[in-house]
Scaffold this motif. Structure first.
Motif, PDB file in Angstrom:
ATOM      1  N   HIS A  26      10.088   4.590  18.909  1.00 43.61           N
ATOM      2  CA  HIS A  26       9.853   3.482  19.850  1.00 43.61           C
ATOM      3  C   HIS A  26      11.019   2.501  19.913  1.00 43.61           C
ATOM      4  O   HIS A  26      10.976   1.547  20.684  1.00 43.61           O
ATOM      5  N   ILE A  27      12.014   2.653  19.041  1.00 40.32           N
ATOM      6  CA  ILE A  27      13.010   1.587  18.914  1.00 40.32           C
ATOM      7  C   ILE A  27      14.426   2.040  19.310  1.00 40.32           C
ATOM      8  O   ILE A  27      15.021   1.484  20.226  1.00 40.32           O
ATOM      9  N   PHE A  80      17.577  -4.789  15.605  1.00 37.16           N
ATOM     10  CA  PHE A  80      18.386  -4.873  14.387  1.00 37.16           C
ATOM     11  C   PHE A  80      19.666  -5.650  14.703  1.00 37.16           C
ATOM     12  O   PHE A  80      20.693  -5.062  15.048  1.00 37.16           O
ATOM     13  N   PHE A  95       8.744  -8.824   8.024  1.00 39.85           N
ATOM     14  CA  PHE A  95       8.320  -7.676   8.836  1.00 39.85           C
ATOM     15  C   PHE A  95       6.809  -7.429   8.742  1.00 39.85           C
ATOM     16  O   PHE A  95       6.145  -7.209   9.743  1.00 39.85           O
ATOM     17  N   ASP A 107       8.004   1.917   7.241  1.00 36.12           N
ATOM     18  CA  ASP A 107       7.653   2.565   8.518  1.00 36.12           C
ATOM     19  C   ASP A 107       7.148   3.970   8.196  1.00 36.12           C
ATOM     20  O   ASP A 107       7.731   4.966   8.627  1.00 36.12           O
ATOM     21  N   LYS A 163       4.971   6.058   9.050  1.00 34.17           N
ATOM     22  CA  LYS A 163       4.219   6.923   9.965  1.00 34.17           C
ATOM     23  C   LYS A 163       4.410   8.354   9.486  1.00 34.17           C
ATOM     24  O   LYS A 163       5.481   8.708   8.981  1.00 34.17           O
ATOM     25  N   THR A 176      14.068   0.417   8.059  1.00 35.06           N
ATOM     26  CA  THR A 176      13.307  -0.738   7.564  1.00 35.06           C
ATOM     27  C   THR A 176      13.146  -0.716   6.043  1.00 35.06           C
ATOM     28  O   THR A 176      12.314  -1.444   5.502  1.00 35.06           O
ATOM     29  N   ARG A 201      -2.749   4.664   8.388  1.00 34.45           N
ATOM     30  CA  ARG A 201      -2.938   4.356   9.812  1.00 34.45           C
ATOM     31  C   ARG A 201      -2.716   5.594  10.691  1.00 34.45           C
ATOM     32  O   ARG A 201      -3.429   5.818  11.661  1.00 34.45           O
ATOM     33  N   GLU A 259      -1.665   7.497  18.089  1.00 34.67           N
ATOM     34  CA  GLU A 259      -1.564   6.035  17.952  1.00 34.67           C
ATOM     35  C   GLU A 259      -1.896   5.315  19.264  1.00 34.67           C
ATOM     36  O   GLU A 259      -2.327   4.170  19.267  1.00 34.67           O
ATOM     37  N   GLN A 263      -0.565  -3.846  13.325  1.00 34.35           N
ATOM     38  CA  GLN A 263       0.056  -3.076  14.403  1.00 34.35           C
ATOM     39  C   GLN A 263      -0.557  -3.486  15.745  1.00 34.35           C
ATOM     40  O   GLN A 263       0.158  -3.628  16.743  1.00 34.35           O
ATOM     41  N   ARG A 288       0.898  -6.721  16.767  1.00 34.69           N
ATOM     42  CA  ARG A 288       2.281  -6.571  17.269  1.00 34.69           C
ATOM     43  C   ARG A 288       2.298  -5.956  18.670  1.00 34.69           C
ATOM     44  O   ARG A 288       3.066  -6.385  19.539  1.00 34.69           O
ATOM     45  N   TYR A 345       9.714  -5.329  23.399  1.00 38.47           N
ATOM     46  CA  TYR A 345      10.099  -4.792  22.086  1.00 38.47           C
ATOM     47  C   TYR A 345       9.949  -3.272  22.017  1.00 38.47           C
ATOM     48  O   TYR A 345      10.917  -2.557  21.816  1.00 38.47           O
ATOM     49  N   TYR A 346       8.730  -2.782  22.195  1.00 35.10           N
ATOM     50  CA  TYR A 346       8.498  -1.332  22.094  1.00 35.10           C
ATOM     51  C   TYR A 346       8.828  -0.645  23.409  1.00 35.10           C
ATOM     52  O   TYR A 346       8.543  -1.182  24.480  1.00 35.10           O
TER      53      TYR A 346
END
Ligand code: NDG
Length: 367
Positions: A32-33, A56, A160, A219, A221, A241, A256, A264, A313, A316, A327-328
């Motif tokens: 996503h980033i 970042f 974070f 992170d 995931k 991260t 998660r 997700e 999450q 966010r 952001y995402y």
């Protein structure tokens, strides 16, 4: 960040010390980033990324963190031989000037890594063996870094996983209401505010001196673990991260994605149900590595992490939705709202099964 064309990408890639002529470059992965590509040369494949410098902002610090972490991990595995080390850890490729990232004329930041061939990652976990492998991978990752002094890493994204910080951002987004979306999310806001206090437990334990700061991944995931063709752990990826944090954050963020029977961002929340056997398998895999270094209080904090991470999450995703999706990466206009609802459904399901989750965690400590 600006749009890229193939010439920009190719020209940036040519500044790295890669083996063989480039045959093609294609988009890769579902992050996503950052923007991620696969670079194929006549000799091997590389993972090529444009770092999102809006997220970042300290790219030099980010890359120095990665370098320090990789150096430490590689030293830990050195006794297994070079080939095994290269398969089990990421390897950065330097630029032709010997740096770990390249800044192009448009101020885009790029990095190149070896792409680990023959590996797989899953957005949704399919089997207990995979869940166990995931738990073992992140447990081992924390264990290997448990003797690296947290002060050696920059806190690259401060606060974070600090829920007070995230709730503060949400409150600012509500106040500013830049996208005019606050009215339509009243039911969600109500749900979130009802749970806010309970979600502060880890922060409170940490501030009380009950939880040691360790180096954590932040992170976790499930798709950040690469498995080999036999579903054995090969490598933990996405080290952006990695910084000082509490182990419960990593545990909760992994659960998660592991425990969720759907994606997700599943729009049909009736499909979001808990897969309890996968939870048990992950917890056992994690404990098989982590029980040797966790304190009693850290063990009790894990359950709080399980509730906190999907909740945070959701906060966010919702904040980003209210801020107009800055952001995402999103694939359709309500994507962040759909993601929010999906995460909150997970919280709701977990609340229903709280007793069962607690028992499983207690049992997995003693296996
Ligand atoms: C990104 C986020 C991560 C989040 C995930 C959700 C950053 C740097 O998306 O925190 O949990 O899928 O914000 N990374 O990976």
């Amino acid at each position: 960040m600006s749009e890229l064309n193939n010439n920009n990408i190719l020209s940036a890639a040519s500044h790295f010390d890669i083996e063989g002529d480039i045959m093609y470059i294609e988009r890769f992965g579902s992050g996503h980033i950052n923007d991620t590509y696969r670079v194929k040369t006549a000799v091997r494949s590389y993972l090529f990324q444009r770092i999102n410098d809006q997220v970042f902002t300290d790219v030099a610090g980010l890359m120095e963190n990665t370098r320090v972490v990789l150096h430490h991990l590689k030293q830990k595995l050195a006794h297994l031989g070079r080939e095994k080390v290269e398969k089990s850890t990421l390897t950065l490729i330097p630029t032709d000037e010997g740096k770990w990232y390249y800044q192009d004329e448009s101020d885009c930041f790029w990095r190149m890594l070896i792409l680990l061939e023959g590996t797989k990652s899953y957005d949704i976990v399919e089997t207990e063996a995979q869940a166990y492998a995931g738990g073992k991978a992140f447990g081992e990752f924390q264990k290997q870094l448990s003797d690296l002094e947290p002060g050696k890493l920059v806190e690259i994204l401060p606060n974070f996983h600090n829920i007070d910080f995230r709730m503060g951002n949400l409150r600012n987004a509500i106040k500013d209401n830049v996208a005019g979306r606050v009215e339509e999310v009243q039911d969600i806001l109500h749900y979130i505010l009802q749970r806010e206090e309970r979600m502060r437990t880890i922060l409170w334990m940490g501030n009380n001196g009950d939880l040691p700061l360790r180096i954590t991944h932040n992170d976790t995931k499930f798709n950040n673990v690469l498995l080999d063709e036999h579903d054995r752990v090969q490598c933990v990826i996405d080290l952006d991260t990695v910084m000082p944090g509490y182990v419960a954050y990593d545990f909760g963020d992994a659960i998660r994605t592991i425990i969720n029977s759907a994606a997700e961002d599943e729009p049909d929340t009736s499909k979001i149900i808990l897969n309890i056997p996968l939870f048990r398998a992950y917890a056992q895999g994690y404990m098989s590595e982590a029980s040797v270094f966790l304190t009693e209080k850290e063990m009790t904090s894990l359950l709080h992490g399980v509730f906190l991470l999907p909740f945070m999450q959701a906060v966010r995703f919702l904040t980003d939705y209210l801020n107009g999706d800055t952001y995402y990466k999103i694939h359709y206009p309500t994507h962040n709202l759909v993601r929010t609802r999906a995460q909150l459904k997970l919280v709701q399901e977990m609340e229903l099964y709280q007793e069962e989750l607690t028992t499983i965690l207690e049992e997995s400590v003693h296996v």
